[in-house]
Design a protein around this motif. Structure first.
Motif, PDB file in Angstrom:
ATOM      1  N   ILE A  57       0.853  -1.192   0.000  1.00 52.69           N
ATOM      2  CA  ILE A  57       0.000   0.000   0.000  1.00 52.69           C
ATOM      3  C   ILE A  57       0.888   1.242   0.000  1.00 52.69           C
ATOM      4  CG2 ILE A  57      -1.840   1.227   1.195  1.00 52.69           C
ATOM      5  CD1 ILE A  57      -2.631  -1.404   2.500  1.00 52.69           C
ATOM      6  N   CYS A  58       0.638   2.136  -0.960  1.00 47.43           N
ATOM      7  CA  CYS A  58       1.449   3.357  -1.105  1.00 47.43           C
ATOM      8  C   CYS A  58       0.520   4.519  -1.442  1.00 47.43           C
ATOM      9  CB  CYS A  58       2.489   3.152  -2.201  1.00 47.43           C
ATOM     10  SG  CYS A  58       3.707   4.472  -2.305  1.00 47.43           S
ATOM     11  N   GLU A  59       0.942   5.727  -1.178  1.00 42.99           N
ATOM     12  CA  GLU A  59       0.098   6.891  -1.397  1.00 42.99           C
ATOM     13  C   GLU A  59      -0.185   7.106  -2.887  1.00 42.99           C
ATOM     14  OE1 GLU A  59       0.115  11.394   0.293  1.00 42.99           O
ATOM     15  OE2 GLU A  59       1.737  10.860  -1.058  1.00 42.99           O
ATOM     16  N   LYS A  60       0.907   7.208  -3.690  1.00 39.26           N
ATOM     17  CA  LYS A  60       0.767   7.455  -5.127  1.00 39.26           C
ATOM     18  C   LYS A  60       1.884   6.717  -5.862  1.00 39.26           C
ATOM     19  CE  LYS A  60       1.148  11.911  -4.999  1.00 39.26           C
ATOM     20  NZ  LYS A  60       1.181  13.323  -5.493  1.00 39.26           N
ATOM     21  N   ALA A  61       1.753   6.689  -7.175  1.00 35.04           N
ATOM     22  CA  ALA A  61       2.757   5.998  -7.989  1.00 35.04           C
ATOM     23  C   ALA A  61       4.145   6.596  -7.797  1.00 35.04           C
ATOM     24  CB  ALA A  61       2.360   6.041  -9.465  1.00 35.04           C
ATOM     25  N   ASP A  62       4.234   7.950  -7.738  1.00 31.20           N
ATOM     26  CA  ASP A  62       5.557   8.558  -7.619  1.00 31.20           C
ATOM     27  C   ASP A  62       6.129   8.453  -6.218  1.00 31.20           C
ATOM     28  OD1 ASP A  62       3.984  10.377  -6.302  1.00 31.20           O
ATOM     29  OD2 ASP A  62       4.760  12.135  -7.350  1.00 31.20           O
ATOM     30  N   ARG A  63       5.314   7.970  -5.239  1.00 31.21           N
ATOM     31  CA  ARG A  63       5.853   7.658  -3.924  1.00 31.21           C
ATOM     32  C   ARG A  63       6.483   6.267  -3.913  1.00 31.21           C
ATOM     33  NH1 ARG A  63       7.045  11.870  -2.120  1.00 31.21           N
ATOM     34  NH2 ARG A  63       6.647  12.498  -4.233  1.00 31.21           N
ATOM     35  N   LEU A  64       5.989   5.380  -4.801  1.00 31.63           N
ATOM     36  CA  LEU A  64       6.470   3.996  -4.848  1.00 31.63           C
ATOM     37  C   LEU A  64       7.733   3.877  -5.690  1.00 31.63           C
ATOM     38  CD1 LEU A  64       6.018   1.047  -4.066  1.00 31.63           C
ATOM     39  CD2 LEU A  64       4.543   0.812  -6.087  1.00 31.63           C
ATOM     40  N   THR A  65       7.714   4.465  -6.873  1.00 30.64           N
ATOM     41  CA  THR A  65       8.880   4.383  -7.749  1.00 30.64           C
ATOM     42  C   THR A  65       8.914   5.560  -8.719  1.00 30.64           C
ATOM     43  OG1 THR A  65      10.010   3.061  -9.432  1.00 30.64           O
ATOM     44  CG2 THR A  65       7.619   2.942  -9.387  1.00 30.64           C
ATOM     45  N   ARG A  66      10.144   5.897  -9.118  1.00 28.85           N
ATOM     46  CA  ARG A  66      10.329   6.960 -10.104  1.00 28.85           C
ATOM     47  C   ARG A  66      11.290   6.529 -11.203  1.00 28.85           C
ATOM     48  NH1 ARG A  66      10.804  12.485  -6.435  1.00 28.85           N
ATOM     49  NH2 ARG A  66       8.605  12.617  -5.883  1.00 28.85           N
ATOM     50  N   ASN A  67      11.428   5.238 -11.377  1.00 27.41           N
ATOM     51  CA  ASN A  67      12.275   4.748 -12.468  1.00 27.41           C
ATOM     52  C   ASN A  67      11.712   3.442 -13.013  1.00 27.41           C
ATOM     53  OD1 ASN A  67      13.800   2.322 -11.180  1.00 27.41           O
ATOM     54  ND2 ASN A  67      14.044   3.968  -9.673  1.00 27.41           N
ATOM     55  N   PHE A  68      12.091   3.138 -14.237  1.00 27.04           N
ATOM     56  CA  PHE A  68      11.526   1.968 -14.923  1.00 27.04           C
ATOM     57  C   PHE A  68      12.045   0.657 -14.340  1.00 27.04           C
ATOM     58  CE2 PHE A  68      11.273   5.062 -18.633  1.00 27.04           C
ATOM     59  CZ  PHE A  68       9.944   5.348 -18.379  1.00 27.04           C
ATOM     60  N   LYS A  69      13.225   0.673 -13.751  1.00 23.44           N
ATOM     61  CA  LYS A  69      13.768  -0.555 -13.174  1.00 23.44           C
ATOM     62  C   LYS A  69      12.906  -1.037 -12.021  1.00 23.44           C
ATOM     63  CE  LYS A  69      18.055  -2.559 -11.383  1.00 23.44           C
ATOM     64  NZ  LYS A  69      19.478  -2.306 -11.051  1.00 23.44           N
ATOM     65  N   ASP A  70      12.521  -0.109 -11.124  1.00 18.78           N
ATOM     66  CA  ASP A  70      11.641  -0.481 -10.011  1.00 18.78           C
ATOM     67  C   ASP A  70      10.257  -0.865 -10.517  1.00 18.78           C
ATOM     68  OD1 ASP A  70      13.730   0.081  -8.385  1.00 18.78           O
ATOM     69  OD2 ASP A  70      12.925   1.951  -7.574  1.00 18.78           O
ATOM     70  N   MET A  71       9.803  -0.196 -11.573  1.00 25.15           N
ATOM     71  CA  MET A  71       8.499  -0.514 -12.161  1.00 25.15           C
ATOM     72  C   MET A  71       8.471  -1.962 -12.664  1.00 25.15           C
ATOM     73  SD  MET A  71       6.692   1.272 -15.460  1.00 25.15           S
ATOM     74  CE  MET A  71       5.190   0.595 -16.184  1.00 25.15           C
ATOM     75  N   VAL A  72       9.569  -2.366 -13.304  1.00 21.77           N
ATOM     76  CA  VAL A  72       9.665  -3.749 -13.802  1.00 21.77           C
ATOM     77  C   VAL A  72       9.639  -4.731 -12.636  1.00 21.77           C
ATOM     78  CG1 VAL A  72      11.159  -5.400 -14.991  1.00 21.77           C
ATOM     79  CG2 VAL A  72      10.841  -3.105 -15.932  1.00 21.77           C
ATOM     80  N   MET A  73      10.317  -4.392 -11.545  1.00 19.76           N
ATOM     81  CA  MET A  73      10.330  -5.267 -10.367  1.00 19.76           C
ATOM     82  C   MET A  73       8.920  -5.430  -9.794  1.00 19.76           C
ATOM     83  SD  MET A  73      13.812  -4.167  -8.330  1.00 19.76           S
ATOM     84  CE  MET A  73      13.504  -5.357  -7.022  1.00 19.76           C
ATOM     85  N   ILE A  74       8.169  -4.320  -9.755  1.00 19.46           N
ATOM     86  CA  ILE A  74       6.787  -4.378  -9.254  1.00 19.46           C
ATOM     87  C   ILE A  74       5.928  -5.256 -10.182  1.00 19.46           C
ATOM     88  CG2 ILE A  74       4.685  -3.029  -8.894  1.00 19.46           C
ATOM     89  CD1 ILE A  74       6.639  -2.667  -6.646  1.00 19.46           C
ATOM     90  N   ASP A  75       6.050  -5.027 -11.494  1.00 24.89           N
ATOM     91  CA  ASP A  75       5.267  -5.822 -12.459  1.00 24.89           C
ATOM     92  C   ASP A  75       5.620  -7.297 -12.366  1.00 24.89           C
ATOM     93  OD1 ASP A  75       3.952  -3.587 -13.350  1.00 24.89           O
ATOM     94  OD2 ASP A  75       5.264  -3.253 -15.080  1.00 24.89           O
ATOM     95  N   ASP A  76       6.907  -7.596 -12.192  1.00 18.81           N
ATOM     96  CA  ASP A  76       7.335  -8.986 -12.077  1.00 18.81           C
ATOM     97  C   ASP A  76       6.782  -9.623 -10.810  1.00 18.81           C
ATOM     98  OD1 ASP A  76       9.085 -11.201 -12.999  1.00 18.81           O
ATOM     99  OD2 ASP A  76      10.139 -10.813 -11.123  1.00 18.81           O
ATOM    100  N   TRP A  77       6.780  -8.862  -9.717  1.00 19.71           N
ATOM    101  CA  TRP A  77       6.233  -9.381  -8.444  1.00 19.71           C
ATOM    102  C   TRP A  77       4.738  -9.660  -8.579  1.00 19.71           C
ATOM    103  CZ3 TRP A  77       2.827  -6.988  -4.816  1.00 19.71           C
ATOM    104  CH2 TRP A  77       2.727  -7.650  -3.578  1.00 19.71           C
ATOM    105  N   LEU A  78       4.032  -8.743  -9.224  1.00 21.11           N
ATOM    106  CA  LEU A  78       2.583  -8.945  -9.411  1.00 21.11           C
ATOM    107  C   LEU A  78       2.297 -10.131 -10.334  1.00 21.11           C
ATOM    108  CD1 LEU A  78       1.411  -5.234  -9.879  1.00 21.11           C
ATOM    109  CD2 LEU A  78       0.960  -6.694  -7.895  1.00 21.11           C
ATOM    110  N   GLY A  79       3.131 -10.292 -11.364  1.00 20.55           N
ATOM    111  CA  GLY A  79       2.858 -11.325 -12.364  1.00 20.55           C
ATOM    112  C   GLY A  79       3.045 -12.739 -11.878  1.00 20.55           C
ATOM    113  N   LYS A  80       3.700 -12.937 -10.741  1.00 21.42           N
ATOM    114  CA  LYS A  80       3.979 -14.290 -10.242  1.00 21.42           C
ATOM    115  C   LYS A  80       2.893 -14.832  -9.311  1.00 21.42           C
ATOM    116  CE  LYS A  80       8.996 -13.954 -10.674  1.00 21.42           C
ATOM    117  NZ  LYS A  80      10.308 -13.945  -9.979  1.00 21.42           N
ATOM    118  N   ASP A  81       1.900 -14.002  -8.966  1.00 22.53           N
ATOM    119  CA  ASP A  81       0.839 -14.483  -8.060  1.00 22.53           C
ATOM    120  C   ASP A  81      -0.407 -13.639  -8.304  1.00 22.53           C
ATOM    121  OD1 ASP A  81      -0.846 -15.172  -5.936  1.00 22.53           O
ATOM    122  OD2 ASP A  81       0.821 -15.396  -4.534  1.00 22.53           O
ATOM    123  N   ALA A  82      -1.495 -14.292  -8.625  1.00 22.30           N
ATOM    124  CA  ALA A  82      -2.737 -13.582  -8.950  1.00 22.30           C
ATOM    125  C   ALA A  82      -3.327 -12.855  -7.739  1.00 22.30           C
ATOM    126  CB  ALA A  82      -3.760 -14.545  -9.538  1.00 22.30           C
TER     127      ALA A  82
END
Length: 527
Positions: free
Chosen positions: A74-99
């Motif tokens: 749980i985070c306030e906004k997208a720019d509070r969670l990450t501000r670069n594409f590398k972290d974005m990929v990590m988040i997407d990868d984490w989400l993609g491994k478990d529904a």
């Protein structure tokens, strides 16, 4: 259901405008209560955290939720969670491994998961893109601000050891640390004598009280960096370019250059606990080779190593040569307080002429500086009006800036010369008057006596058991004049005023020679 909270504040301004960590955490806790989430852990990044620390905290959070099988971030906004594409990929990868995994962006009203719609993914991607653009723009502005600050003559980041930053945020300047600056100056002075290795200076500075900002010993590699940094003599090196700084100098440029010459020597100074007083200072008068020193029954003896078939075979005891040097000290020493006072008055008169010369020279240098400044202003206007090409502008800008830099250096040199001119004469007079006393003082170390000898003698040669000496240029003037002056003042003890002038003794002022007498290295022991 367990969840982790992630809060971040990236600047002081954000914290003051309602984005503080406590405010974010309160919002996220209220959201968790409404969704019936149990908070497993809170991860926070403050505005003072470095980029490396922020990266570590983010990775720690991903590792924590993965190993702990926690399904919700749980985070306030997208720019509070990450501000670069590398972290974005990590988040997407984490989400993609478990529904069942979800990322809740509270203020964006966005919940991401494995099966998010394309519109939600686009929303997420656009927000990260804008966040990255914000960071890139911020970094660009920071770099621009630093370049501008350097161009103005101020250091844009934390200053080196010996200086502190003062002033308001974004308008801070560097000033010498009243406690550490004298120790840094002493470090340069000790190393400039050539009698100490870097390792020995490290120990000496620690014993003197110099510490890092973490209150630890200044290590050898760090000490080498300090001795190599032109910041201490008024320069700023930034991105490979050297600028004239406005910070107060801790050491003179002359002292800094002396240290650089020693640092660049192929054979660096090595400290020896049992060091001969004359080691490396005396040469054979016949072959020119250095006199070798060795001990016998607790006494030092010097002899020639017969370089180029030298015929000199005598072994000479160190104490015998010291007696000869003490006689040389007596020869250059003013014998009466009246003579000392007379020389002081002559110095003042000479100093007045020097000040006049410096003033005239400064006026001319200021005129040249203003001329270069006007050229830069015209050059800038021509570039704005499109009258000249960018290449021509950059070439001329570099040329005129270099001219201004050279003028500023000359102005600084004149400032130093004006203050040192009288100081030089006072130091020569003090050294001549007290050389024998200083040398024989029981607290003088071998290294300090060697430093004293280097200031007085430029050449020492051994001819059998007799020492042949040559004085340094400044002391040579005293050696020529002092005997005659002593004799004159002895004859005039009953006369109220002495009408001699320095010019009447040798046709020119004693103090017109510019060779600097640097009394560095004599300070460790207070006499």
């Amino acid at each position: 259901m367990n969840a982790v909270l992630f809060a971040r504040v990236s600047s002081k301004e954000q914290e003051e405008s309602g984005y503080s960590l406590p405010a974010q955490e309160k919002l996220l806790k209220e959201y968790s209560e409404r969704k019936s989430f149990s908070i497993a852990k809170i991860f926070s990044i403050s505005e003072s955290a470095t980029g490396k620390k922020q990266r570590e905290t983010f990775n720690e959070m991903i590792e924590y939720v993965t190993k702990g099988n926690i399904k919700h971030i749980i985070c306030e906004k997208a720019d509070r969670l990450t501000r670069n594409f590398k972290d974005m990929v990590m988040i997407d990868d984490w989400l993609g491994k478990d529904a069942e995994r979800q990322v809740h962006l509270v203020k964006d009203s966005l919940v991401l998961h494995q099966n998010s719609r394309s519109q939600e993914k686009l929303n997420w991607g656009i927000r990260v893109l804008f966040a990255k653009n914000y960071v890139d723009n911020l970094a660009e502005e920071v770099k621009k601000g630093k370049r501008e600050k350097v161009a103005q003559g101020w250091y844009p980041t934390r200053p080196p050891l010996g200086y502190i930053s003062v002033g308001e945020r974004s308008h801070r300047i560097c000033v010498p640390d009243e406690h550490k600056a004298p120790l840094i100056r002493k470090m340069f002075e000790w190393y400039a004598t050539g009698n100490y290795s870097l390792k020995k200076v490290v120990e000496m500075m620690y014993e003197t009280g110099l510490r890092t900002i973490h209150n630890t010993k200044v290590q050898k590699s760090r000490l080498h960096q300090i001795l190599s940094d032109p910041f201490y003599c008024g320069k700023i090196v930034w991105k490979g370019e050297e600028y004239q700084g406005k910070q107060e100098k801790i050491v003179s440029e002359e002292l800094f250059q002396q240290v650089q010459a020693i640092l660049k020597q192929k054979t660096t100074p090595h400290y020896r606990k049992h060091l001969s007083l004359f080691k490396g200072l005396i040469r054979c008068s016949e072959c020119g080779g250095l006199i070798t020193w060795e001990t016998h029954k607790g006494h030092w003896y010097g002899h020639c190593n017969h370089y180029r078939n030298c015929s000199k075979k005598e072994y000479v005891r160190q104490e015998k040569l010291e007696e000869q040097l003490l006689n040389q000290f007596v020869a250059i020493a003013p014998k009466s307080d009246r003579l000392v006072k007379w020389i002081q008055e002559a110095l003042k008169e000479s100093h007045a002429d020097e000040i006049t010369f410096n003033t005239q020279a400064r006026d001319e240098l200021n005129r040249r500086y203003e001329h270069a400044q006007k050229r830069l202003e015209v050059l800038y206007d021509d570039k704005i009006d499109g009258k000249i090409t960018t290449e021509f502008y950059e070439a001329k800008f570099k040329q005129y800036s270099a001219e201004q830099k050279a003028v500023l250096k000359s102005l600084n040199d004149h400032d130093d010369a004006k203050s040192k001119y009288y100081e030089l004469g006072v130091n020569v007079l003090e050294l001549a008057h007290r050389a024998k006393e200083i040398y024989e003082h029981p607290k003088m170390l071998v290294e300090q006596r060697r430093t004293l000898l280097n200031h007085i003698f430029s050449n020492l040669r051994l001819n059998g058991d007799r020492l042949e000496v040559s004085y340094t240029p400044v002391v040579e003037v005293l050696a020529q004049l002092t005997p005659a002056l002593n004799k004159t003042f002895e004859l005039q003890k009953s006369t109220a005023n002495t009408t001699l002038t320095l010019q009447s003794m040798n046709g020119s002022s004693v103090w017109c020679r510019r060779e600097d007498l640097n009394l560095q290295g004599l300070a460790p022991t207070r006499l």
